[in-house]
Design an enzyme around this catalytic site. Structure first.
Site, PDB file in Angstrom:
ATOM      1  N   ASP A   1       0.861  -1.180   0.000  1.00 35.16           N
ATOM      2  CA  ASP A   1       0.000   0.000   0.000  1.00 35.16           C
ATOM      3  C   ASP A   1       0.899   1.232   0.000  1.00 35.16           C
ATOM      4  O   ASP A   1       1.792   1.355   0.832  1.00 35.16           O
ATOM      5  CB  ASP A   1      -0.887   0.017   1.250  1.00 35.16           C
ATOM      6  CG  ASP A   1      -1.995  -1.032   1.172  1.00 35.16           C
ATOM      7  OD1 ASP A   1      -2.252  -1.543   0.068  1.00 35.16           O
ATOM      8  OD2 ASP A   1      -2.592  -1.340   2.221  1.00 35.16           O
TER       9      ASP A   1
ATOM     10  N   ASP B   1     -13.530  -6.101  -2.900  1.00 34.90           N
ATOM     11  CA  ASP B   1     -13.579  -6.066  -1.439  1.00 34.90           C
ATOM     12  C   ASP B   1     -14.908  -6.680  -1.017  1.00 34.90           C
ATOM     13  O   ASP B   1     -15.970  -6.267  -1.492  1.00 34.90           O
ATOM     14  CB  ASP B   1     -13.481  -4.621  -0.935  1.00 34.90           C
ATOM     15  CG  ASP B   1     -12.087  -4.048  -1.152  1.00 34.90           C
ATOM     16  OD1 ASP B   1     -11.135  -4.848  -1.290  1.00 34.90           O
ATOM     17  OD2 ASP B   1     -11.944  -2.813  -1.190  1.00 34.90           O
TER      18      ASP B   1
END
Lengths: 259, 206
Positions: free
Chosen positions: A11, A130
């Site tokens: 990330d 997700d």
């Protein structure tokens, strides 16, 4: 015979490597380019960079990161986060990524999947979903697609979305369990198996990997073709070599680089 | 100096970066006249053989590549660049470059667990001691992304194989031409070694 892949997710926010638990409490944990090079040299199979930069005027920093990685790392890598159009994807692929990860943008406008696949080929398109468990009657599989780190429900069934994503031109699917993400307690195996049994494209298990046993479960019982890890590697609890050795010892086909 | 052919098929920049990393001088070009003067060529590619061939024809690069093949200079094809070197492909009705006899076939695995495209790391098994493959060790893996695979007509043109449902040619070659179905530029140290050997190769297959 095809090897199971070990993929690390990095990330990146404002050009720095960060780790979040359930997408909040982000922590700066270093330079993404040197982390990528270290993992590459240790024998990692693939990388994913997720740009979680909040403001769009900082996005060019990510392109610099991608170019730096491409000059030093000679394994495939994909980039996701904030990609909304064919043009956004063209910039990232031009900077050196092999694949793009589409997530929120695809939920908002599913046609973007086919537009990107038409422009660059299905092998360049990774649909990242997700997913959260849902008891709602409108979600037959029990798993719902969510966005914004799980804070926003979409009303879309995960199985249905995976099937549609494949039909639209996704070449791979990342199944990221928001419930398991950051817990280090193992992947969501039921969900992973369900998706892997539904689509004919590779499935990457994501969220919850904390120990090598978890990866083994995802790649066997979960039916995944690859497993995504983050904290396990970033915090130095495990190395690429130790994870691969474990999976190899369990009888899985793994690329061993002998370094 | 290596000329890397640019025909909007994607990965020429990645190939150039890998060559930069190895300290090998290269230039990306889509100019057929420049290719006619090249002393060493890499012909990369990602995507569809059909659209790749159309672009090559529009730019006159098909003719330039064929004459480069006839001139005897070392040529390396990669992925779609490898497939197009054959005579034809199940992916397109257009004739391919025919620098190596044979066709490209589509994977049709009987096993439903074998997904197409064949995507990921798989083992290479060298069938000949070709100079470009001399560093290859048993068990070395390389990165593949493809739905079609090369099937040369002459068994002797198969330099290395891999297995995905069927055994298929992963490296093919004849005389001054060699080509990999996998991505040398994304296959880690194993791929970089092959690329480095190609940069030094004199074009003699024995």
């Amino acid at each position: 015979m095809l090897s199971k892949r070990l993929i690390s997710c990095l990330d990146v926010r404002d050009g720095r490597l960060v780790k979040s638990v359930r997408f909040v409490n982000t922590k700066d944990i270093g330079d993404p380019v040197s982390a990528a090079r270290r993992y590459y040299e240790a024998g990692l199979d693939e990388l994913v960079f997720y740009d979680i930069t909040a403001s769009s005027d900082q996005r060019d920093i990510m392109l610099d990161v991608v170019e730096d990685v491409a000059r030093q790392v000679f394994i495939p890598f994909s980039v996701g986060g904030g990609l909304r159009s064919v043009e956004d994807c063209r910039r990232v692929l031009g900077a050196g990524a092999e694949k793009v990860n589409l997530n929120t943008a695809a939920v908002a406008d599913p046609d973007v999947i086919s537009e990107v696949a038409d422009a660059f080929g299905v092998q360049a398109v990774v649909l990242s979903m997700d997913v959260k468990a849902s008891p709602a009657a409108s979600i037959p599989s029990g798993y719902e697609i969510v966005t914004h780190g799980g804070r926003r429900n979409t009303g879309m069934d995960a199985i249905e979305w995976a099937r549609r994503g494949e039909a639209l031109g996704a070449g791979e699917i990342v199944v990221n369990s928001i419930d398991a993400d950051g817990t280090l307690e193992g992947y969501e195996l039921t969900l992973t198996r369900m998706i892997a049994g539904t689509v004919g494209i590779p499935v990457i298990a994501s969220g919850g990997g904390g120990r090598p046993e978890h990866l083994c479960d995802a790649l066997t019982a979960g039916g995944a073709d690859a497993a995504l890890v983050a904290s396990m590697l970033h915090y130095g609890h495990y190395s690429v070599g130790s994870i691969k050795q474990f999976l190899h010892d369990q009888g899985l086909k793994i690329r061993m680089t002998g370094q | 100096m290596i000329h890397v052919v640019d025909y909007d098929a994607g990965n020429q920049t990645s190939v150039k970066r890998a060559l930069d990393h190895l300290g090998v001088a290269s230039i990306i070009t889509s100019d057929s006249e420049e290719l006619a003067r090249a002393e060493r060529i890499i012909f990369p590619g990602v995507g569809h053989a059909h659209s790749a061939l159309e672009t090559l024809r529009e730019r006159g690069l098909d003719v330039a590549l064929k004459s480069a093949g006839a001139r005897g200079i070392p040529i390396l094809g990669i992925c779609v660049g490898c497939q197009i070197l054959l005579s034809g492909s199940e992916e397109t009705d257009l004739p391919c470059l025919d620098l190596i006899g044979g066709r490209c076939l589509r994977f049709r695995p009987d096993d439903p667990d074998l997904k197409v495209p064949h995507m990921g790391w798989n083992e290479l098994c060298a069938s000949h001691g070709h100079p470009v493959l001399r560093h290859l060790r048993p068990g070395d893996e390389v990165y593949f992304v493809h739905s079609y695979y090369p099937a040369p007509g002459d068994e002797r043109d198969v330099l290395a194989t891999s297995r995905y449902g069927v055994e298929f040619a992963a490296v093919i070659g004849r005389e001054n031409i060699v080509a990999t179905q996998f991505h040398v530029e994304k296959s880690g140290p194993v791929g970089l070694k092959i690329l480095g050997e190609f940069a030094r190769w004199d074009g003699d297959a024995c």
